[in-house]
Write an enzyme that holds these catalytic residues in place. Sequence first.
Site, mmCIF file in Angstrom:
data_model
loop_
_atom_site.group_PDB
_atom_site.id
_atom_site.type_symbol
_atom_site.label_atom_id
_atom_site.label_comp_id
_atom_site.label_asym_id
_atom_site.label_seq_id
_atom_site.Cartn_x
_atom_site.Cartn_y
_atom_site.Cartn_z
ATOM 1 N N ASP A 244 0.875 -1.154 0.000
ATOM 2 C CA ASP A 244 0.000 0.000 0.000
ATOM 3 C C ASP A 244 0.920 1.213 0.000
ATOM 4 O OD1 ASP A 244 -3.182 0.650 1.677
ATOM 5 O OD2 ASP A 244 -2.081 1.782 0.166
HETATM 6 C C1 GLC Z 1 -4.357 4.288 -0.137
HETATM 7 C C2 GLC Z 1 -5.238 3.080 0.085
HETATM 8 C C3 GLC Z 1 -5.203 2.094 -1.034
HETATM 9 C C4 GLC Z 1 -4.975 2.837 -2.345
HETATM 10 C C5 GLC Z 1 -3.574 3.408 -2.295
HETATM 11 C C6 GLC Z 1 -3.260 4.260 -3.534
HETATM 12 O O1 GLC Z 1 -3.833 4.781 1.044
HETATM 13 O O2 GLC Z 1 -5.106 2.387 1.324
HETATM 14 O O3 GLC Z 1 -6.438 1.380 -1.026
HETATM 15 O O4 GLC Z 1 -5.121 1.967 -3.458
HETATM 16 O O5 GLC Z 1 -3.327 4.168 -1.119
HETATM 17 O O6 GLC Z 1 -4.033 5.425 -3.514
#
Ligand code: GLC
Length: 679
Positions: A244
């Site tokens: 993430d």
């Molecule tokens: C965010 C989310 C994830 C998302 C990623 C990119 O913090 O937790 O679901 O796809 O970052 O934006």
Amino acid sequence: MNEIYSEEELKNLPFMNESLELEKRVEDLLSRLTLAEKFKLCAGRMMWHTKPIKRLGIKSFTMYDGPHGVRPDTMGEKRSTYFPVAICRAATWDLMLSYEFGKAIAEETRELGAHMLLAPGINIQRTPMNGRTFEYQTEDPYLNKHLAIATVKGVQSQRIAACVKHFACNNQETNRFTESSEVDERTLQEIYLPAFKATVQKADAWSFMTCYNKVNGIYGSENYNLLRKRLMDEWGFRGFAVSDWNATAYTNTGGCVRAGLSLEMPTAKKYSKSELTKAFENGEFTLEDLDENIRRLLRVMFLVGLFDDQSKLPKGCRNTPEHQQLARKIAEDGIVLLKNEGDLLPLDINKVNKLAVIGPNANFRLGEADIWSGGGSSQNFPPYEISPLDGLKHKCKNKVEIIEDPSLADITIIFAGLNHNNGMDAEGEDKKELGLPSEQVNLIKNAIQKNANTIVVLISGSPVAMDDWIEQVPSVVEAWYGGMEAGTALANVLFGDVNPSGKLTMTFPKKLSDSPAHNSERSYPGGDKVFYDEGIFVGYRHFDTNGIDPLFPFGYGLSYTTFAYNNLTINKKKINADDTIKVSVDITNTGDRVGKEIVQLYVNDIESSVERPQKELKGFKKVELKPDQTETIVFELNKDDFSYYNPVENSWVVEKGWFKILVGSSSRTIHLEGEIEFS
Ligand code: GLC
């Protein structure tokens, strides 16, 4: 190694040969990468991309959010279809709709020049307070896995990688970057992992996103047990793990490489050249560890066609009428009719003269909010949005007068609910309260005083408490965040052009203390550790086993018609572990209009040596019936549907003895029962 190729030479290298089998292309390319180039491939750049390796013609691999609409930027320069949120799509209980949704959103991803969609989010809805409840599907692992399989298959049908998230046990926003979800093995196996496992073994998911949080003390991005051991070695995952965004912040470079994290997003921190070099030279990971991680990323690059003749790939399309109609269909079929006393609904357009339309969500739209005031990373920017009021105005034009004073109207519709502001249905923070804002409760009570014929429509993405107003309100509809066509879908349901068929995929509790995660501070919100003390008793498993009446149960939803359940038959009474059991039941539409019914099958272990939920969902079918039409629904079960996970034996076990088969229209409305004996 490190040779320079002409364009012509590059074209003739084995890995560029589209007719060569996949693994040979992967190995050929991997063998040509220098260590420095492998390090380069380990981390992203510019938020959504991997770094290109020009020497070998490796283009940048691009991935975009989000779970209900593709968002290539943060301010809406490029627009795309805004589909209903996951909890709405799930409420359709329609696997074909999930597949079609996956296919459509992948077409838009492809058209935008990307290769992966950062979706679906499939974390179990453990608490109604989770800010991201709207982005997830359900509290039940069986329903969760079937919806997830269908969605991933749809996405990858377009040679777009699905990125299943957030692996694992990311079930709240409070302290999401640092908390450790403390979950016992049986609960992991029965509740939190099944859908993730199924997307690998039944849908061949090409990517997994590692969670921010720790699981049993170890961050998702460096969790060897979750990634290398379970996901890759045990489940047979052939794709790659991506962090993430900034989820590696508190991790160790060597730990992440050894665990199997292929790609750090959005940029190189723990996977910077210097960190990787230092860790490698210190022996914190081997070249084999690194090669396996790179191999997985390259494999998915080939699977999405990064090295292929682009004219041979699925074309992709965006903002098409077909996608907008699909968005509307999902919204229509996800709407849940919660209450309809006196049959106020459906409205008869020829009898209603004045319709009062009030409430803060009558004009609900995502609008031009940037992502952090539009629910977070799942925000997107559609070419248009039809609000509830827009939909009603269009439907009522030249037929019904829409006003704002309930005392002057035949009927009042109040659009209440939540929104994507922080502290409501939004990423980064959990909800502050379970009930509706007090000003909405007052609005409802005042409107009822002026006109008893009042309908409350909830525009929301998570359960809300309703005890302080629902008794006085004859009709209540849960319409969720229904996407760009939500207003049209709502008007179609409210005026009966569409018969509502959605059913709740998450229990709506009467009060928060009834909810299993809210047994104590340590289980929610917890501190550095969140103890999943409720174990397997999540959602209806808790309410039903403990005899607690919810406000509205899992699997519940009304229709404008009625259905009868008859003739439950089971093809065997005594079965052994290798048998397939066939359960059939006749469903009849006993009303006067076409309708769809979601028939649910639960199992109950009458006597067991371990504690087990009072019932567990092990089958569901959605069927459309004309008035007086009867259809025989057949469910097929096997020993897996009766098993529990034994952490001592580290295996699934089905105990000898009697089980009940329960067939109903919700987890609390069981119409027919049967019994079978495992011998
Ligand atoms: C965010 C989310 C994830 C998302 C990623 C990119 O913090 O937790 O679901 O796809 O970052 O934006």
